[in-house]
Design a protein around this motif. Sequence first.
Motif, mmCIF file in Angstrom:
data_model
loop_
_atom_site.group_PDB
_atom_site.id
_atom_site.type_symbol
_atom_site.label_atom_id
_atom_site.label_comp_id
_atom_site.label_asym_id
_atom_site.label_seq_id
_atom_site.Cartn_x
_atom_site.Cartn_y
_atom_site.Cartn_z
ATOM 1 N N ASP A 83 -7.912 8.654 11.601
ATOM 2 C CA ASP A 83 -8.056 7.382 10.877
ATOM 3 C C ASP A 83 -7.515 7.503 9.457
ATOM 4 O O ASP A 83 -6.894 6.576 8.937
ATOM 5 C CB ASP A 83 -9.518 6.942 10.823
ATOM 6 N N LYS A 124 -0.913 5.798 5.857
ATOM 7 C CA LYS A 124 0.403 5.233 6.195
ATOM 8 C C LYS A 124 0.417 3.712 6.074
ATOM 9 O O LYS A 124 1.416 3.127 5.683
ATOM 10 C CB LYS A 124 0.801 5.638 7.606
ATOM 11 N N SER A 125 -0.698 3.062 6.408
ATOM 12 C CA SER A 125 -0.735 1.600 6.396
ATOM 13 C C SER A 125 -0.599 1.026 4.989
ATOM 14 O O SER A 125 -0.169 -0.114 4.822
ATOM 15 C CB SER A 125 -2.017 1.078 7.052
ATOM 16 N N ASN A 145 -3.703 7.375 9.514
ATOM 17 C CA ASN A 145 -3.254 6.010 9.793
ATOM 18 C C ASN A 145 -3.473 5.081 8.606
ATOM 19 O O ASN A 145 -2.612 4.266 8.278
ATOM 20 C CB ASN A 145 -3.953 5.448 11.036
ATOM 21 N N GLU A 202 -10.101 2.428 6.869
ATOM 22 C CA GLU A 202 -9.178 1.426 6.307
ATOM 23 C C GLU A 202 -9.802 0.757 5.084
ATOM 24 O O GLU A 202 -9.145 0.580 4.060
ATOM 25 C CB GLU A 202 -8.827 0.386 7.370
#
Length: 67
Positions: free
Chosen positions: A49, A55-56, A52, A22
């Motif tokens: 990860d 997409k975040s 995700n 992230e």
Amino acid sequence: MEHLCDCHTHTWYSNDAHCNMEEVCRAAWEGGLSAIAITDHGVVQAFPDAMNAEKSLKDPNFKVPVS
């Protein structure tokens, strides 16, 4: 439209980096990159990860291929 990509990026799944997926994706996106290639040493655990984190960001133009 110009596209910029960092083609060699490690995450904390490698023994030589300290950022999670992230953090890496957010920093790349905020820095104006349109893609980063995750190239962690000998592991593929970053793949879920990466998907995700991609997409975040909610930016369909930002991509995170894992190799």
